[in-house]
Scaffold this motif. Structure first.
Motif, PDB file in Angstrom:
ATOM      1  N   LEU A   1       0.830  -1.201   0.000  1.00 35.30           N
ATOM      2  CA  LEU A   1       0.000   0.000   0.000  1.00 35.30           C
ATOM      3  C   LEU A   1       0.870   1.259   0.000  1.00 35.30           C
ATOM      4  N   GLN A   2       1.951   1.231   0.766  1.00 36.52           N
ATOM      5  CA  GLN A   2       2.871   2.371   0.808  1.00 36.52           C
ATOM      6  C   GLN A   2       3.524   2.592  -0.562  1.00 36.52           C
ATOM      7  N   GLU A   3       3.918   1.498  -1.236  1.00 37.89           N
ATOM      8  CA  GLU A   3       4.515   1.615  -2.570  1.00 37.89           C
ATOM      9  C   GLU A   3       3.530   2.216  -3.559  1.00 37.89           C
ATOM     10  N   PHE A   4       2.263   1.785  -3.472  1.00 38.51           N
ATOM     11  CA  PHE A   4       1.234   2.335  -4.369  1.00 38.51           C
ATOM     12  C   PHE A   4       1.037   3.820  -4.094  1.00 38.51           C
ATOM     13  N   LYS A   5       1.010   4.200  -2.811  1.00 42.34           N
ATOM     14  CA  LYS A   5       0.838   5.607  -2.458  1.00 42.34           C
ATOM     15  C   LYS A   5       1.989   6.444  -3.022  1.00 42.34           C
ATOM     16  N   THR A   6       3.220   5.941  -2.888  1.00 37.88           N
ATOM     17  CA  THR A   6       4.381   6.645  -3.420  1.00 37.88           C
ATOM     18  C   THR A   6       4.277   6.783  -4.932  1.00 37.88           C
TER      19      THR A   6
ATOM     20  N   MET B   1       3.084  11.169 -12.314  1.00 37.01           N
ATOM     21  CA  MET B   1       1.774  10.529 -12.399  1.00 37.01           C
ATOM     22  C   MET B   1       0.667  11.579 -12.384  1.00 37.01           C
ATOM     23  N   ILE B   2       0.796  12.567 -11.532  1.00 38.47           N
ATOM     24  CA  ILE B   2      -0.210  13.616 -11.459  1.00 38.47           C
ATOM     25  C   ILE B   2      -0.196  14.448 -12.741  1.00 38.47           C
ATOM     26  N   ASP B   3       0.994  14.762 -13.262  1.00 33.79           N
ATOM     27  CA  ASP B   3       1.094  15.493 -14.528  1.00 33.79           C
ATOM     28  C   ASP B   3       0.421  14.722 -15.655  1.00 33.79           C
ATOM     29  N   LEU B   4       0.624  13.422 -15.670  1.00 31.45           N
ATOM     30  CA  LEU B   4       0.004  12.580 -16.701  1.00 31.45           C
ATOM     31  C   LEU B   4      -1.512  12.612 -16.589  1.00 31.45           C
ATOM     32  N   ALA B   5      -2.017  12.524 -15.368  1.00 33.71           N
ATOM     33  CA  ALA B   5      -3.468  12.551 -15.169  1.00 33.71           C
ATOM     34  C   ALA B   5      -4.055  13.881 -15.642  1.00 33.71           C
ATOM     35  N   VAL B   6      -3.395  14.977 -15.287  1.00 32.10           N
ATOM     36  CA  VAL B   6      -3.875  16.297 -15.720  1.00 32.10           C
ATOM     37  C   VAL B   6      -3.837  16.384 -17.248  1.00 32.10           C
ATOM     38  N   GLY B   7      -2.755  15.865 -17.842  1.00 32.34           N
ATOM     39  CA  GLY B   7      -2.640  15.885 -19.298  1.00 32.34           C
ATOM     40  C   GLY B   7      -3.744  15.096 -19.986  1.00 32.34           C
TER      41      GLY B   7
END
Length: 136
Positions: A2-7, A14-20
């Protein structure tokens, strides 16, 4: 795990990709509207006055001239008008994205700093002095 997924999920990339992806989907709708509502109607008018997306070739002896949605219910059709509309959408979208990437690449490029001219060597200075003395 779970910690690895959160990281992974909160990494900047990842956030830049989602916004894109979200902006790209919205931009795609704008380009789709541009093509279907502003570009294709005049082209359809030039080619006979019909809605260009309704150009098709019936494959199962369907009646020609009906709207594409009705003809598709009766069997397969070659909807070349719809294909050309989607193709034009793609070309416009690809061109706009290409232009955006060019601008971003220009902005990212480091400005070229002009190098200060190196002072001439002593030999060059001596040769210039000799040349100037001979001219006199």
């Amino acid at each position: 795990m779970l910690q690895e997924f959160k990281t992974f999920a909160v990494k900047g990339n990842m956030i830049d990709l989602a916004v894109g992806v979200i902006i790209g989907a919205a931009f795609s709708k704008i380009v789709d509207s541009l093509v279907q509502d502003l570009i294709m109607p005049p082209i359809g008018l030039l080619l006979g006055g019909l809605d260009f997306s309704n150009y098709y070739i019936p494959l199962h002896n369907q009646a020609y001239g009906l709207p594409l949605a009705e003809v598709k219910k009766a069997g397969a059709v070659l909807a070349y008008g719809n294909f050309l509309t989607v193709l034009l959408n793609f070309i416009i979208l690809a061109f706009i994205i290409f232009q955006m990437v060019r601008v971003v690449n220009r902005l990212r490029a480091e400005p070229k700093v002009a190098e200060a001219p190196t002072p001439p060597s002593e030999e060059i200075m001596l040769l210039r002095d000799i040349r100037d003395s001979l001219k006199r």
